[in-house]
Design a protein around this motif. Structure first.
Motif, PDB file in Angstrom:
ATOM      1  N   TYR A  34      54.115  41.893  46.569  1.00 25.30           N
ATOM      2  CA  TYR A  34      54.285  40.460  46.373  1.00 25.30           C
ATOM      3  C   TYR A  34      54.846  40.076  45.003  1.00 25.30           C
ATOM      4  CZ  TYR A  34      51.216  40.662  50.427  1.00 25.30           C
ATOM      5  OH  TYR A  34      50.677  40.957  51.657  1.00 25.30           O
ATOM      6  N   GLY A  35      54.959  41.051  44.104  1.00 23.09           N
ATOM      7  CA  GLY A  35      55.478  40.755  42.772  1.00 23.09           C
ATOM      8  C   GLY A  35      54.375  40.389  41.799  1.00 23.09           C
ATOM      9  N   TYR A  36      54.572  40.730  40.558  1.00 19.98           N
ATOM     10  CA  TYR A  36      53.565  40.473  39.535  1.00 19.98           C
ATOM     11  C   TYR A  36      53.394  38.985  39.285  1.00 19.98           C
ATOM     12  CZ  TYR A  36      51.397  40.203  34.920  1.00 19.98           C
ATOM     13  OH  TYR A  36      50.578  39.888  33.874  1.00 19.98           O
ATOM     14  N   GLU A  37      54.503  38.274  39.126  1.00 21.70           N
ATOM     15  CA  GLU A  37      54.435  36.863  38.754  1.00 21.70           C
ATOM     16  C   GLU A  37      53.792  36.012  39.849  1.00 21.70           C
ATOM     17  OE1 GLU A  37      54.992  35.604  35.929  1.00 21.70           O
ATOM     18  OE2 GLU A  37      55.878  37.340  34.928  1.00 21.70           O
ATOM     19  N   LYS A  38      53.997  36.383  41.104  1.00 20.80           N
ATOM     20  CA  LYS A  38      53.504  35.572  42.221  1.00 20.80           C
ATOM     21  C   LYS A  38      52.055  35.883  42.599  1.00 20.80           C
ATOM     22  CE  LYS A  38      58.076  34.987  44.299  1.00 20.80           C
ATOM     23  NZ  LYS A  38      58.916  35.208  45.509  1.00 20.80           N
ATOM     24  N   THR A  39      51.500  36.925  42.021  1.00 23.54           N
ATOM     25  CA  THR A  39      50.144  37.345  42.372  1.00 23.54           C
ATOM     26  C   THR A  39      49.130  36.756  41.399  1.00 23.54           C
ATOM     27  OG1 THR A  39      50.952  39.434  43.289  1.00 23.54           O
ATOM     28  CG2 THR A  39      48.630  39.322  42.723  1.00 23.54           C
ATOM     29  N   THR A  40      48.022  36.245  41.919  1.00 22.96           N
ATOM     30  CA  THR A  40      46.937  35.730  41.088  1.00 22.96           C
ATOM     31  C   THR A  40      45.744  36.683  41.156  1.00 22.96           C
ATOM     32  OG1 THR A  40      45.895  34.477  42.882  1.00 22.96           O
ATOM     33  CG2 THR A  40      47.657  33.377  41.651  1.00 22.96           C
ATOM     34  N   VAL A  41      44.801  36.494  40.258  1.00 23.81           N
ATOM     35  CA  VAL A  41      43.582  37.299  40.285  1.00 23.81           C
ATOM     36  C   VAL A  41      42.817  37.044  41.583  1.00 23.81           C
ATOM     37  CG1 VAL A  41      41.372  37.750  39.153  1.00 23.81           C
ATOM     38  CG2 VAL A  41      43.417  37.398  37.775  1.00 23.81           C
ATOM     39  N   SER A  42      42.875  35.824  42.078  1.00 18.50           N
ATOM     40  CA  SER A  42      42.225  35.509  43.356  1.00 18.50           C
ATOM     41  C   SER A  42      42.855  36.308  44.495  1.00 18.50           C
ATOM     42  CB  SER A  42      42.345  34.009  43.649  1.00 18.50           C
ATOM     43  OG  SER A  42      41.638  33.250  42.702  1.00 18.50           O
ATOM     44  N   ASP A  43      44.178  36.449  44.459  1.00 16.60           N
ATOM     45  CA  ASP A  43      44.867  37.258  45.474  1.00 16.60           C
ATOM     46  C   ASP A  43      44.387  38.700  45.420  1.00 16.60           C
ATOM     47  OD1 ASP A  43      46.407  35.077  46.264  1.00 16.60           O
ATOM     48  OD2 ASP A  43      48.009  35.542  44.848  1.00 16.60           O
ATOM     49  N   LEU A  44      44.260  39.223  44.207  1.00 14.46           N
ATOM     50  CA  LEU A  44      43.797  40.605  44.041  1.00 14.46           C
ATOM     51  C   LEU A  44      42.372  40.762  44.553  1.00 14.46           C
ATOM     52  CD1 LEU A  44      45.160  41.535  40.484  1.00 14.46           C
ATOM     53  CD2 LEU A  44      46.033  42.280  42.693  1.00 14.46           C
ATOM     54  N   ALA A  45      41.535  39.789  44.235  1.00 15.62           N
ATOM     55  CA  ALA A  45      40.133  39.860  44.667  1.00 15.62           C
ATOM     56  C   ALA A  45      40.037  39.928  46.194  1.00 15.62           C
ATOM     57  CB  ALA A  45      39.371  38.646  44.137  1.00 15.62           C
ATOM     58  N   LYS A  46      40.834  39.124  46.868  1.00 11.20           N
ATOM     59  CA  LYS A  46      40.824  39.134  48.326  1.00 11.20           C
ATOM     60  C   LYS A  46      41.338  40.461  48.875  1.00 11.20           C
ATOM     61  CE  LYS A  46      41.529  34.138  48.765  1.00 11.20           C
ATOM     62  NZ  LYS A  46      42.478  33.071  49.196  1.00 11.20           N
ATOM     63  N   ALA A  47      42.386  40.983  48.250  1.00 13.44           N
ATOM     64  CA  ALA A  47      42.985  42.224  48.720  1.00 13.44           C
ATOM     65  C   ALA A  47      42.051  43.414  48.531  1.00 13.44           C
ATOM     66  CB  ALA A  47      44.307  42.480  47.982  1.00 13.44           C
ATOM     67  N   ILE A  48      41.312  43.409  47.424  1.00 19.54           N
ATOM     68  CA  ILE A  48      40.424  44.536  47.114  1.00 19.54           C
ATOM     69  C   ILE A  48      39.087  44.413  47.822  1.00 19.54           C
ATOM     70  CG2 ILE A  48      39.289  45.798  45.234  1.00 19.54           C
ATOM     71  CD1 ILE A  48      41.441  44.711  43.353  1.00 19.54           C
ATOM     72  N   GLY A  49      38.676  43.164  48.063  1.00 17.50           N
ATOM     73  CA  GLY A  49      37.365  42.951  48.670  1.00 17.50           C
ATOM     74  C   GLY A  49      36.287  42.716  47.643  1.00 17.50           C
ATOM     75  N   ALA A  53      34.965  36.934  40.171  1.00 20.15           N
ATOM     76  CA  ALA A  53      34.068  37.079  39.026  1.00 20.15           C
ATOM     77  C   ALA A  53      33.814  38.550  38.706  1.00 20.15           C
ATOM     78  CB  ALA A  53      32.745  36.364  39.309  1.00 20.15           C
ATOM     79  N   TYR A  54      33.751  39.390  39.734  1.00 24.01           N
ATOM     80  CA  TYR A  54      33.504  40.811  39.511  1.00 24.01           C
ATOM     81  C   TYR A  54      34.695  41.472  38.817  1.00 24.01           C
ATOM     82  CZ  TYR A  54      31.814  45.543  40.399  1.00 24.01           C
ATOM     83  OH  TYR A  54      31.368  46.832  40.247  1.00 24.01           O
ATOM     84  N   ILE A  55      35.896  41.083  39.216  1.00 23.41           N
ATOM     85  CA  ILE A  55      37.087  41.620  38.542  1.00 23.41           C
ATOM     86  C   ILE A  55      37.081  41.233  37.075  1.00 23.41           C
ATOM     87  CG2 ILE A  55      39.614  41.421  38.397  1.00 23.41           C
ATOM     88  CD1 ILE A  55      39.730  41.333  41.402  1.00 23.41           C
ATOM     89  N   TYR A  56      36.644  40.009  36.793  1.00 20.01           N
ATOM     90  CA  TYR A  56      36.626  39.541  35.402  1.00 20.01           C
ATOM     91  C   TYR A  56      35.580  40.277  34.552  1.00 20.01           C
ATOM     92  CZ  TYR A  56      39.903  35.686  36.063  1.00 20.01           C
ATOM     93  OH  TYR A  56      41.033  34.938  36.291  1.00 20.01           O
ATOM     94  N   LYS A  57      34.698  41.026  35.186  1.00 20.54           N
ATOM     95  CA  LYS A  57      33.773  41.853  34.411  1.00 20.54           C
ATOM     96  C   LYS A  57      34.501  43.031  33.769  1.00 20.54           C
ATOM     97  CE  LYS A  57      29.464  40.909  36.932  1.00 20.54           C
ATOM     98  NZ  LYS A  57      28.342  41.510  37.703  1.00 20.54           N
ATOM     99  N   PHE A  58      35.668  43.380  34.330  1.00 19.91           N
ATOM    100  CA  PHE A  58      36.418  44.533  33.842  1.00 19.91           C
ATOM    101  C   PHE A  58      37.718  44.140  33.152  1.00 19.91           C
ATOM    102  CE2 PHE A  58      33.659  46.075  37.156  1.00 19.91           C
ATOM    103  CZ  PHE A  58      33.212  47.291  36.672  1.00 19.91           C
ATOM    104  N   PHE A  59      38.310  43.037  33.564  1.00 23.76           N
ATOM    105  CA  PHE A  59      39.576  42.588  32.977  1.00 23.76           C
ATOM    106  C   PHE A  59      39.499  41.095  32.702  1.00 23.76           C
ATOM    107  CE2 PHE A  59      40.689  46.329  35.486  1.00 23.76           C
ATOM    108  CZ  PHE A  59      41.451  47.062  34.571  1.00 23.76           C
TER     109      PHE A  59
END
Length: 205
Positions: A34-49, A53-59
């Motif tokens: 999807y490209g770096y610019e078009k991807t949000t942290v929320s998108d990543l959270a959904k994709a990873i499961g 907030a959990y992702i923000y514990k690491f990044f």
């Protein structure tokens, strides 16, 4: 030769953690689709499961994830370059290999593996810490090769060492920086050798 500085990582969470690696791997895959610019942290959270907030514990941000991916890519390039330099005999050959292998490795990662280009372009445009640290290490490696050549009598000694290293880096930069390299793709077969030979003639004592 060992790297002069460690690669920057996010200050959150343990530096060595399988969840951190999992997030980076998933982000790399997601950015490729999807490209770096078009991807949000929320998108990543959904994709990873994971939860956002959990992702923000690491990044601390999407850029921090991008920094890690970028640092991994630059580490691959630097590893290739340092291995080539170590295998070379005399300083002139080390310099030739720096030009050649740096260009080949940059092409391989930033263009043939197109999924990384968006991240690399953002890193170069926004002067991410990982890029600045990488550029500093490249210049330090150049200084080491130049110093070795001066000690062996193969390179001139009148020009200040740091000035010489910076000038040579500027010659190399169009083939290292992804934003510039995209405009030099038609010359990458011959330019590294030609530029290295030109630089070596200028270094003659």
């Amino acid at each position: 030769m060992k790297t002069a500085a460690s690669y920057p990582v996010s200050g959150r969470g343990p530096a060595d953690h399988e969840v951190r690696d999992q997030i980076v791997a998933a982000a790399t895959e997601h950015f490729s689709r999807y490209g770096y610019e078009k991807t949000t942290v929320s998108d990543l959270a959904k994709a990873i499961g994971f939860s956002k907030a959990y992702i923000y514990k690491f990044f601390e941000s999407k850029q921090a994830i991008g920094e890690m991916i970028c640092a991994n890519c630059l580490h691959q390039i630097e590893t290739d370059v340092r291995a080539a330099v170590e295998q070379a005999g005399l300083p002139p050959e080390k310099l030739r290999r720096m030009f050649k292998v740096s260009t080949e490795a940059s092409l391989r990662l930033f263009f043939r593996d197109r999924k990384l280009y968006d991240i690399a372009a953002s890193a170069a445009t926004e002067h991410w810490q990982s890029v600045q640290a990488y550029e500093a290490r490249v210049q330090k490696l150049l200084q080491d090769v130049l110093q070795e050549g001066r000690q062996s009598g193969e390179f001139e000694r009148k020009t200040p060492l740091d000035e010489t290293a910076t000038a040579i880096y500027l010659v190399m930069r169009p083939y290292l920086n992804p934003l510039l390299l995209q405009y030099s793709l038609d010359t990458t077969d011959v330019a590294p050798t030609q530029l290295a030979n030109l630089v070596l003639r200028s270094l003659s004592p």
